[in-house]
Design an enzyme around this catalytic site. Structure first.
Site, PDB file in Angstrom:
ATOM      1  N   GLN A  78       0.744  -1.323   0.089  1.00  0.00           N
ATOM      2  CA  GLN A  78      -0.034   0.046  -0.013  1.00  0.00           C
ATOM      3  C   GLN A  78       0.956   1.222  -0.165  1.00  0.00           C
ATOM      4  O   GLN A  78       0.256   2.327  -0.491  1.00  0.00           O
ATOM      5  CB  GLN A  78      -0.760   0.212   1.349  1.00  0.00           C
ATOM      6  CG  GLN A  78      -1.992  -1.226   1.033  1.00  0.00           C
ATOM      7  CD  GLN A  78      -2.772  -1.126   2.377  1.00  0.00           C
ATOM      8  OE1 GLN A  78      -2.567  -1.702   3.331  1.00  0.00           O
ATOM      9  NE2 GLN A  78      -3.975  -0.315   2.254  1.00  0.00           N
ATOM     10  N   HIS A  96       1.291  -9.485   4.773  1.00  0.00           N
ATOM     11  CA  HIS A  96      -0.198  -8.449   4.694  1.00  0.00           C
ATOM     12  C   HIS A  96      -0.494  -8.600   3.353  1.00  0.00           C
ATOM     13  O   HIS A  96      -0.484  -7.798   2.347  1.00  0.00           O
ATOM     14  CB  HIS A  96       0.578  -6.958   4.836  1.00  0.00           C
ATOM     15  CG  HIS A  96      -0.982  -6.077   5.315  1.00  0.00           C
ATOM     16  ND1 HIS A  96      -0.978  -5.526   6.628  1.00  0.00           N
ATOM     17  CD2 HIS A  96      -2.025  -5.761   4.821  1.00  0.00           C
ATOM     18  CE1 HIS A  96      -2.095  -4.605   6.690  1.00  0.00           C
ATOM     19  NE2 HIS A  96      -2.639  -4.806   5.298  1.00  0.00           N
ATOM     20  N   ASN A 130      -1.458 -10.552   8.834  1.00  0.00           N
ATOM     21  CA  ASN A 130      -2.490  -9.611   8.866  1.00  0.00           C
ATOM     22  C   ASN A 130      -3.952 -10.238   8.246  1.00  0.00           C
ATOM     23  O   ASN A 130      -3.903 -10.549   7.079  1.00  0.00           O
ATOM     24  CB  ASN A 130      -2.066  -8.569   8.215  1.00  0.00           C
ATOM     25  CG  ASN A 130      -3.359  -7.226   8.270  1.00  0.00           C
ATOM     26  OD1 ASN A 130      -3.413  -6.935   9.342  1.00  0.00           O
ATOM     27  ND2 ASN A 130      -4.165  -7.029   6.942  1.00  0.00           N
ATOM     28  N   GLU A 131      -5.055 -10.005   9.335  1.00  0.00           N
ATOM     29  CA  GLU A 131      -6.449 -10.253   8.797  1.00  0.00           C
ATOM     30  C   GLU A 131      -6.534 -11.555   7.787  1.00  0.00           C
ATOM     31  O   GLU A 131      -7.154 -11.415   6.720  1.00  0.00           O
ATOM     32  CB  GLU A 131      -6.950  -9.168   8.152  1.00  0.00           C
ATOM     33  CG  GLU A 131      -6.918  -8.028   9.064  1.00  0.00           C
ATOM     34  CD  GLU A 131      -7.845  -6.576   8.723  1.00  0.00           C
ATOM     35  OE1 GLU A 131      -8.080  -6.970   7.369  1.00  0.00           O
ATOM     36  OE2 GLU A 131      -8.042  -5.871   9.070  1.00  0.00           O
ATOM     37  N   GLU A 171      -4.910  -2.241  14.415  1.00  0.00           N
ATOM     38  CA  GLU A 171      -5.468  -1.210  13.433  1.00  0.00           C
ATOM     39  C   GLU A 171      -6.797  -0.616  13.919  1.00  0.00           C
ATOM     40  O   GLU A 171      -7.420  -1.249  14.347  1.00  0.00           O
ATOM     41  CB  GLU A 171      -5.885  -1.845  11.941  1.00  0.00           C
ATOM     42  CG  GLU A 171      -4.713  -2.131  11.298  1.00  0.00           C
ATOM     43  CD  GLU A 171      -4.908  -2.984  10.017  1.00  0.00           C
ATOM     44  OE1 GLU A 171      -5.837  -2.378   9.439  1.00  0.00           O
ATOM     45  OE2 GLU A 171      -4.028  -3.645   9.347  1.00  0.00           O
ATOM     46  N   TRP A 215      -4.456   3.142  11.942  1.00  0.00           N
ATOM     47  CA  TRP A 215      -4.528   2.840  10.457  1.00  0.00           C
ATOM     48  C   TRP A 215      -4.630   4.373   9.856  1.00  0.00           C
ATOM     49  O   TRP A 215      -6.005   4.416   9.950  1.00  0.00           O
ATOM     50  CB  TRP A 215      -5.502   1.657   9.901  1.00  0.00           C
ATOM     51  CG  TRP A 215      -5.031   1.552   8.580  1.00  0.00           C
ATOM     52  CD1 TRP A 215      -5.621   2.075   7.427  1.00  0.00           C
ATOM     53  CD2 TRP A 215      -4.075   0.754   7.847  1.00  0.00           C
ATOM     54  NE1 TRP A 215      -5.368   1.778   6.320  1.00  0.00           N
ATOM     55  CE2 TRP A 215      -4.290   1.061   6.578  1.00  0.00           C
ATOM     56  CE3 TRP A 215      -3.081  -0.249   8.445  1.00  0.00           C
ATOM     57  CZ2 TRP A 215      -3.392   0.086   5.651  1.00  0.00           C
ATOM     58  CZ3 TRP A 215      -2.277  -0.736   7.617  1.00  0.00           C
ATOM     59  CH2 TRP A 215      -2.313  -0.473   5.984  1.00  0.00           C
ATOM     60  N   GLU A 241      -5.466   1.911  -1.268  1.00  0.00           N
ATOM     61  CA  GLU A 241      -6.555   1.115  -0.600  1.00  0.00           C
ATOM     62  C   GLU A 241      -6.999   0.110  -1.308  1.00  0.00           C
ATOM     63  O   GLU A 241      -8.231  -0.014  -1.550  1.00  0.00           O
ATOM     64  CB  GLU A 241      -7.663   2.012  -0.150  1.00  0.00           C
ATOM     65  CG  GLU A 241      -8.644   1.472   0.752  1.00  0.00           C
ATOM     66  CD  GLU A 241      -8.448   0.620   1.865  1.00  0.00           C
ATOM     67  OE1 GLU A 241      -7.255   0.821   2.612  1.00  0.00           O
ATOM     68  OE2 GLU A 241      -8.949  -0.302   2.394  1.00  0.00           O
ATOM     69  N   TRP A 242      -6.184  -0.997  -1.849  1.00  0.00           N
ATOM     70  CA  TRP A 242      -6.553  -2.251  -2.176  1.00  0.00           C
ATOM     71  C   TRP A 242      -7.430  -1.942  -3.582  1.00  0.00           C
ATOM     72  O   TRP A 242      -7.171  -1.033  -4.353  1.00  0.00           O
ATOM     73  CB  TRP A 242      -7.049  -3.252  -1.275  1.00  0.00           C
ATOM     74  CG  TRP A 242      -6.268  -3.215   0.081  1.00  0.00           C
ATOM     75  CD1 TRP A 242      -6.408  -2.939   1.172  1.00  0.00           C
ATOM     76  CD2 TRP A 242      -4.864  -3.830  -0.066  1.00  0.00           C
ATOM     77  NE1 TRP A 242      -5.335  -3.386   2.084  1.00  0.00           N
ATOM     78  CE2 TRP A 242      -4.368  -3.845   1.326  1.00  0.00           C
ATOM     79  CE3 TRP A 242      -4.066  -4.456  -1.060  1.00  0.00           C
ATOM     80  CZ2 TRP A 242      -3.088  -4.502   1.620  1.00  0.00           C
ATOM     81  CZ3 TRP A 242      -2.927  -4.978  -0.663  1.00  0.00           C
ATOM     82  CH2 TRP A 242      -2.433  -4.915   0.733  1.00  0.00           C
TER      83      TRP A 242
HETATM   84  C1  GBH Z   1      -7.711  -3.353   6.947  1.00  0.00           C
HETATM   85  O1  GBH Z   1      -8.793  -4.206   6.397  1.00  0.00           O
HETATM   86  C2  GBH Z   1      -6.511  -3.849   6.317  1.00  0.00           C
HETATM   87  O2  GBH Z   1      -5.544  -4.586   7.108  1.00  0.00           O
HETATM   88  C3  GBH Z   1      -5.802  -2.613   5.584  1.00  0.00           C
HETATM   89  O3  GBH Z   1      -4.713  -3.005   4.777  1.00  0.00           O
HETATM   90  C4  GBH Z   1      -6.605  -1.560   5.092  1.00  0.00           C
HETATM   91  O4  GBH Z   1      -6.035  -0.472   4.487  1.00  0.00           O
HETATM   92  C5  GBH Z   1      -7.590  -1.011   6.081  1.00  0.00           C
HETATM   93  O5  GBH Z   1      -8.197  -2.139   6.836  1.00  0.00           O
HETATM   94  C6  GBH Z   1      -8.429  -0.329   5.654  1.00  0.00           C
HETATM   95  O6  GBH Z   1      -9.732  -0.698   4.908  1.00  0.00           O
HETATM   96  O7  GBH Z   1     -19.533  -2.747   7.341  1.00  0.00           O
HETATM   97  O8  GBH Z   1     -20.066  -4.254   5.301  1.00  0.00           O
HETATM   98  O9  GBH Z   1     -19.146  -2.217   5.005  1.00  0.00           O
HETATM   99  C7  GBH Z   1      -9.965  -3.980   6.790  1.00  0.00           C
HETATM  100  C8  GBH Z   1     -11.147  -4.983   6.497  1.00  0.00           C
HETATM  101  C9  GBH Z   1     -13.273  -5.317   5.590  1.00  0.00           C
HETATM  102  C10 GBH Z   1     -12.811  -3.760   7.787  1.00  0.00           C
HETATM  103  C11 GBH Z   1     -14.633  -4.430   5.598  1.00  0.00           C
HETATM  104  C12 GBH Z   1     -14.159  -3.154   7.448  1.00  0.00           C
HETATM  105  C13 GBH Z   1     -16.322  -3.056   6.390  1.00  0.00           C
HETATM  106  C14 GBH Z   1     -17.330  -3.773   5.830  1.00  0.00           C
HETATM  107  N1  GBH Z   1     -12.376  -4.163   6.451  1.00  0.00           N
HETATM  108  N2  GBH Z   1     -15.265  -3.955   6.801  1.00  0.00           N
HETATM  109  S1  GBH Z   1     -19.126  -3.310   5.945  1.00  0.00           S
END
Ligand code: GBH
Length: 441
Positions: free
Chosen positions: A22, A123, A167-168, A351, A398, A405-406
């Site tokens: 990222q 990650h 990570n996650e 995070e 974070w 952002e992916w």
């Molecule tokens: C993290 O993932 C990552 O580790 C990081 O790389 C990334 O940049 C950061 O968060 C920000 O995205 O309530 O149904 O809309 C976060 C994973 C998945 C968390 C989706 C929040 C919301 C789903 N995310 N979720 S919803």
């Protein structure tokens, strides 16, 4: 007038987090091999703005400036991730020395400024060559991950202060292999279960590899989302429990020695004798990534999933449309303690943060009062959890920088520091000043 932020225990770790793909850029420099995210980002239609992480925040070349930003912020720790394809361009074999050199320089620069290096090993940027050999669907990837951990620890094990293996893993399984919206873009739904097991096995094997080379504590960073059941039928409650098992327990129960949650339809076919013991290797810290709670109710007849996710009403929303719910963080931390009791190691929130459409004003300053309110609320929630007896020893925002952002490309800004991508100019936002004053009044 709000009440002043309560004090945090002495030694509480204040940090910020980033990840390699990222921010680093330099995607083809110094022998780095391609990862699944290079492949995915370069495939048409995968990223909303068509961007890639080829350059990102150019942190690979600007790390000294970024370390100065960390030091001026006053954080005691910086969580970054190591790009596996820099260390092993094809995911196997001897280390690429110039890849490790970069992290060596970064770690020394951090230590020189009294910032603890906290290194995440994975990650989501799997070497593409390993994906071609089956990726995390293949059991062999777990063993490859432990070899990579050994190479990193051999070089940095004397200076990294906290290791985070994965990570996650839930997001990598669900978005990457279940729904196909993250790399590697597979759409397997519940057939993605082997990706859970092989990541956890890789974690367990990496824990022993790290312990053999480094006396620093070891953690994993899981993401959690407290479930709010909407609807009051039995089917709604069953759906809530199913989502909780999938999102919150699948990657924690086995880590803490309880095995996989039962009766949720996970196919245990890939689990071999002894695996659960490897996975339950003791960890020193549980990393908790928290963004928001999730509303769940029973799915319509014929849905491929046993639950339906519904937006939660009554909360402010970020630019991502995620609800801002600090109460969910307190509920989560207290809930982890209540569910796991003595099995639960100390927690660090690895995070927590939010995206807003931050733009510089005419004087060049960036005001982000929503982010200040977000951090204020979430830190109070952490403090309340500590008061309730939960052992929380750190909090990482974070993110340090606006970054890539992916699947959302450059369209979501999570940073305490604004990045103007065409010039790579860094501008600390007002939230940066707010946090600095909070850490060192
Ligand atoms: C993290 O993932 C990552 O580790 C990081 O790389 C990334 O940049 C950061 O968060 C920000 O995205 O309530 O149904 O809309 C976060 C994973 C998945 C968390 C989706 C929040 C919301 C789903 N995310 N979720 S919803």
């Amino acid at each position: 007038m709000t009440t002043p932020m309560p004090e945090f225990p002495a030694g509480f770790r204040w940090g910020v987090s980033t990840s390699a793909y990222q921010i680093e850029g330099a995607a083809r420099e110094d022998g780095r091999g391609p990862s699944i995210w290079d492949t995915f980002a370069h495939s048409p239609g995968r990223i909303v703005d068509g961007s890639t992480g080829d350059v990102a925040c150019d942190h690979y070349h600007r790390y000294a400036e970024d370390v100065a930003l960390l030091a001026d912020l006053g954080v005691s720790a910086y969580r970054f991730s190591i790009a596996w394809p820099r260390v092993q361009p094809t995911g196997t074999g001897a280390a690429n020395p110039s890849g490790l050199d970069f992290y060596d320089r970064l770690v020394d620069a951090l230590l020189e400024r009294d910032v603890d290096p906290v290194a995440t090993l994975f990650h989501w940027d799997l070497p593409q060559a390993l994906e071609d050999a089956g990726g995390w669907l293949a059991r062999d990837t777990a063993a490859r991950f432990a070899e990579y951990a050994d190479l990193v620890a051999a070089r940095l094990g004397d200076r990294v202060k906290l290791w985070i293996t994965l990570n996650e893993p839930f997001i990598h399984m669900s978005l990457g292999h279940g729904m196909g919206v993250h790399a590697p873009g597979r759409l397997l739904l519940f057939d993605a279960f082997p990706v859970a097991h092989h990541q956890l096995l890789g974690h367990g094997l990496a824990v022993s590899a790290l312990r053999a080379r480094s006396s620093s504590p070891v953690a994993i960073a899981n993401n959690y989302s407290p479930v709010r059941v909407l609807g009051d039928t039995d089917a709604d409650r069953v759906a809530g429990a199913a989502y909780d098992a999938l999102h919150n327990r699948l990657f924690t129960d086995p880590l803490l020695g309880l095995g996989y949650p039962r009766g949720q339809g996970f196919d245990p076919g890939v689990v071999r004798d002894g695996d659960l013991d490897v996975i339950a290797a003791p960890i020193d810290v549980l990393g908790v990534n928290y963004y928001n709670p999730t509303g769940v109710r029973a799915a319509e007849e014929g849905s491929p999933l046993p639950f339906e996710i519904v937006p939660l009403d009554g909360y402010p929303r970020t630019a991502f449309d995620w609800p801002v719910a600090p109460d969910g963080l307190r509920e989560l931390l207290v809930g982890l303690r209540d569910s796991y009791g003595d099995r639960l190691p100390p927690i660090q929130v690895t995070e927590s943060g939010c995206a807003y459409d931050d733009v510089p004003d005419v004087t060049g300053r960036v005001h982000d009062p929503e982010r200040i309110a977000y951090l204020d609320g979430h830190l109070r929630a952490v403090r309340e959890a500590i008061d309730a007896g939960v052992d929380v020893t750190g909090y990482f925002v974070w993110s340090l920088l606006d970054n890539w952002e992916w699947a959302e490309g450059f369209t979501k800004r999570f940073g305490l520091v604004h990045v103007d991508y065409p010039t790579q100019r860094r501008t600390p936002k007002s939230s940066y000043a707010w946090l600095r004053d909070l850490i060192r009044p």
